[in-house]
Structure formats: structure tokens, C-alpha cells
Design a protein around this motif. Sequence first.
Motif, short mmCIF file in Angstrom:
data_model
loop_
_atom_site.label_atom_id
_atom_site.label_comp_id
_atom_site.label_asym_id
_atom_site.label_seq_id
_atom_site.Cartn_x
_atom_site.Cartn_y
_atom_site.Cartn_z
N PRO A 367 15.73 3.08 -6.42
CA PRO A 367 16.66 2.24 -5.66
C PRO A 367 16.00 1.33 -4.64
N GLU A 368 14.88 1.74 -4.07
CA GLU A 368 14.21 0.90 -3.09
C GLU A 368 13.72 -0.42 -3.69
N PHE A 369 13.44 -0.40 -4.98
CA PHE A 369 12.80 -1.55 -5.62
C PHE A 369 13.70 -2.34 -6.56
N ALA A 370 14.83 -1.77 -6.94
CA ALA A 370 15.66 -2.37 -7.97
C ALA A 370 16.06 -3.80 -7.62
N GLU A 371 15.76 -4.72 -8.55
CA GLU A 371 16.13 -6.13 -8.47
C GLU A 371 15.55 -6.85 -7.26
N GLN A 372 14.49 -6.31 -6.69
CA GLN A 372 13.83 -7.00 -5.58
C GLN A 372 13.05 -8.21 -6.10
N THR A 373 13.15 -9.32 -5.39
CA THR A 373 12.29 -10.48 -5.62
C THR A 373 11.13 -10.37 -4.63
N PHE A 374 9.91 -10.36 -5.14
CA PHE A 374 8.75 -10.11 -4.27
C PHE A 374 7.57 -10.99 -4.69
N HIS A 375 6.54 -10.98 -3.86
CA HIS A 375 5.47 -11.97 -4.00
C HIS A 375 4.08 -11.31 -4.00
N PRO A 376 3.67 -10.76 -5.15
CA PRO A 376 2.40 -10.04 -5.21
C PRO A 376 1.20 -10.90 -5.56
N PHE A 377 1.44 -12.09 -6.12
CA PHE A 377 0.37 -12.98 -6.59
C PHE A 377 -0.47 -12.31 -7.69
N THR A 378 0.24 -11.79 -8.67
CA THR A 378 -0.38 -11.25 -9.88
C THR A 378 0.61 -11.32 -11.02
N ASP A 379 0.11 -11.45 -12.25
CA ASP A 379 0.97 -11.32 -13.42
C ASP A 379 0.76 -9.98 -14.12
N LEU A 380 -0.14 -9.14 -13.55
CA LEU A 380 -0.45 -7.81 -14.08
C LEU A 380 -1.05 -7.87 -15.49
N LEU A 381 -1.53 -9.03 -15.89
CA LEU A 381 -2.08 -9.21 -17.23
C LEU A 381 -3.60 -9.23 -17.20
N LEU A 382 -4.18 -9.03 -18.36
CA LEU A 382 -5.63 -9.15 -18.54
C LEU A 382 -5.99 -10.61 -18.76
N HIS A 383 -7.07 -11.04 -18.10
CA HIS A 383 -7.60 -12.39 -18.31
C HIS A 383 -9.11 -12.33 -18.46
N ASP A 384 -9.62 -13.15 -19.33
CA ASP A 384 -11.08 -13.26 -19.49
C ASP A 384 -11.64 -14.02 -18.30
N MET A 385 -12.49 -13.35 -17.53
CA MET A 385 -13.04 -13.94 -16.31
C MET A 385 -14.46 -14.45 -16.49
#
Length: 468
Positions: A367-385
Motif C-alpha cells: 500500500p505504501e507504494f501502490a500507484e506512486q509516481t516517482f523519480h529514480p532516474f533508472t529504467d532498471l534495464l541492462l545496457h551495454d556500457m
Amino acid sequence: MKALVPIFLLLAAAVAQAADVREQLLAIPLSARLGGETTPTTPLMDFTAVVANADGDAKAFFSNGNQTFTATWTPAPGRQPVTDGLGPVFNRESCFDCHLDNGRGAPPEGPGDALLSSLVRISIPGSDEHGGPRPVPFYGDQIQDRGIPGVPAEAKPSIAWENVDGTYGDGTRFSLRRPIVSLNNPAFGPLPKDLLTSFRVANPMIGLGLLESVPATTLQALADPEDRDGDGISGRVNIVWDGGNKSMSEGRFGWKANAPSLVHQNAGAALGDMGITTPVNRVDLCTDGQDACAAAAKAANPSGEPEMGFDLFLRLVVFSRLVAVPPQRDAENPAVKRGEEIFRAIGCAACHMPTLIAGRAADGVKPEFAEQTFHPFTDLLLHDMGEGLADGRPDFLASGSEWRTTPLWGIGLTAAVSGHTYFLHDGRARNLAEAVLWHGGEAETAKEEFRALPAARRAELLAFLNSL
């Protein structure tokens, strides 16, 4: 008979849907409450607060879980049976040792210094039965550099630094550094010649419950593994083994997104870093050939029951979910605002997605997190660096040069919380500018845009990052 939809139309629809989700998220304006309603409204300069919208029960779990997180574990039998069972081989004696004040770990200064909030992952080419890293015979997949009395440590890691010089577009010189890893005094015979190593520092603990709440459908919509839109960014979802549910799942935690949930992440850290068994991982770390380790484990815990019982483990998991994200500072500063514009203009937001939205309570989100709009600055995806940051060590679908996009929230408080400004997976960057300059691969264009900026514009971008 239904007409078949041409494959190119299906592909076009998939690209359009992904672009739709991405554009919708990018259009959401940034709020200083980076964690949405979970972020306190008052200034917060540390990582110790519970999420602002927690109820009384959640706050009690947070407090009890914090005690577990900061507890020092001892070998069994100990004076406090609740927190005995350390080892037999281990890296640190508490979660807090690596995540001091819930912050970021630091690398050693030189080859003679101990690893205090960092470690070395190892493997050999190939994969295990679930597609993860293939363990090293006698040593497993992580070097445990300590052992309880009578049990030898696996090896002693040593980190040296090598300088890499470069120049900004305006002629200003800079010097970067990269780690050289060596493993000395291996206790169970020579390490294999094809050994793969990856030196890692600990990640900060903030906002993890929000990241866990992002729907898998969002990750899949943001992913573009074939770069169908042609922008040079091809983020991928890591698909990993969930030991708790005994199934494959989307990874989202860890430097290579190799943990699918906070249950898995906490259980893996308890076992891998402290040698503590849990309801998820019930078998001690002792590999075949580590006879003293196996004998000590059996003597200390003949019943085979988890050393961290269900209640204690649950409190630890809940605590890790509920650490609040501090608000952005100086959000109205003109230099910070210009820095955000530069951040987006040079392409940083293509991977460091400014905004995500949590799933619904009806779908199991807390419940603390449900439908929250937030700003983490990540897509949680893998990227070739690129080769510069590559460790050469695959982890499920993550290649040796792919890393999960690091969340940037709280990054400007690193010095205040952790007492240093070391960044990236191995702490090689000594400040945020160095962290940007190490970017390559899919981030090469953005890095070059940063390198070519005038000094004043670089300072504005860094001011924005330091405000987060």
C-alpha cells in the motif's frame, strides 16, 4: 478463417507501444519529492528515515528490521542465539558493514587495504543449471575473504589502481582510474586460468520498495533489445532464477539486475556476504573440498534450521523496502534547472529514466507504494556500457559489458551519508564527472556530448546531479 497479421505490423505496433510508454513517462514533470508520497516533505540529509506514508505497523516492522540490519552476527554458539550462525566463511559480520548508514560502499585505497564495503564476484565461462554464472570449483561464485576460527578464508583480494588520462573538448585534462584485481593466498588450490572476476561496492538502500513495485510490463515496454527505434539504446530485461519461487523472473536488483525481488536480494546477501542461512537459502556456503567449513557448519547448526528465522528475515525484507528517498535539494536553483535540461538534451534520460509509476494494490503492490509516481532516474534495464566498464563476467542474460542502469536519486548526498564520492559498480569514479566520463557503449554519445560541453555547462549538469 482469421487473416494473419503481417509480422512487420506486429513489430511496428510493439515499437509504437514502447515509444508511447517512454514518451508518457518522459513528459511527467519532475517533483522534488523524488519518491512521491513516500518521500518526507521536510529536508532530509541522510538515508535513515522510514517512508513518509507508512502506517504504525509498517513503522514497527521498519524499526525491528533496522535492528536486524545493524546487528553484528557471531559464530554459533554465541551469547545471542538470535544472531549467531556467522560463516563459516563470510565477508562481513552485518548488513550495516557494507551499507554504512544505508549508503554506498567504497573501494580500498590501495593493494594493502582490506575490502570493507566491497567484494569480488567470481565465475568461470559457461553457466549453471539456471543460466546464471558458473561457480568456480572449490570457491563458488564469490570470494569469502574471512572465516570463523578454524576455517580458512578462501583468498585475500587486493585492489590496485591504474590511471587512464583524457581531455575535455575545451582542452582541460582529466585523469580516470580503473581497478586491477588480484586474489592472493587461495586456500583450495590454484584458481583457474580462465577465472572471471568482478569487483563490486555496495549499493545504497533507498527507494527499493518503489523499484520492486514497477510492473514487469513497464520494464518490457521500455526494453528495446533490437534497437527497433534506431536511437542506439537497446535496454534489455534480465531474466534470472528466483530461488524462492523456483522459477525464472525479471531481474531488477543488483549491479547486473540479477535479483528479481527484495526477498531474493536479502537472502542472497545474507548467505553470500555473511554466511547466514534463511528460509530461502537453507544450505551453508561450503563448497565441495572445503572440509573444515562443512564440519564447522554441521557442528554449529546440527538441526539444519535457517540461522535467520522467518520472522527475523521478514523484518529485514520489510526494512529494506521502507527506507525513504530524500527530497531533491535546490530544485528551483536556475543552475540546477539548466542542468536538468542538459541532462535530457544530451541523452542521459534515455537510460536514466527520470520517472516511473508503481503498480496497483490489486496486483499485489504494497500500500505504501501502490500507484506512486516517482523519480529514480533508472529504467532498471541492462545496457551495454562498452569495454571500458566491462568486467567480462556474464550474469544470466547480462553480458560481460552490460550493467543495470543505476538509480540516481540520493546520489548528491553520497558524501554526507557515506563520507566519500566514489561511484560506479567498483567505485573507480572519484566524483560524478569521472562517473560520466567512464560511460561507453550505448552511452558513448551522451558521454561525448558531456565531454564536449563548455566548463560552465558541465558544472550545471553536475549541479543537477548533486541536487538529487
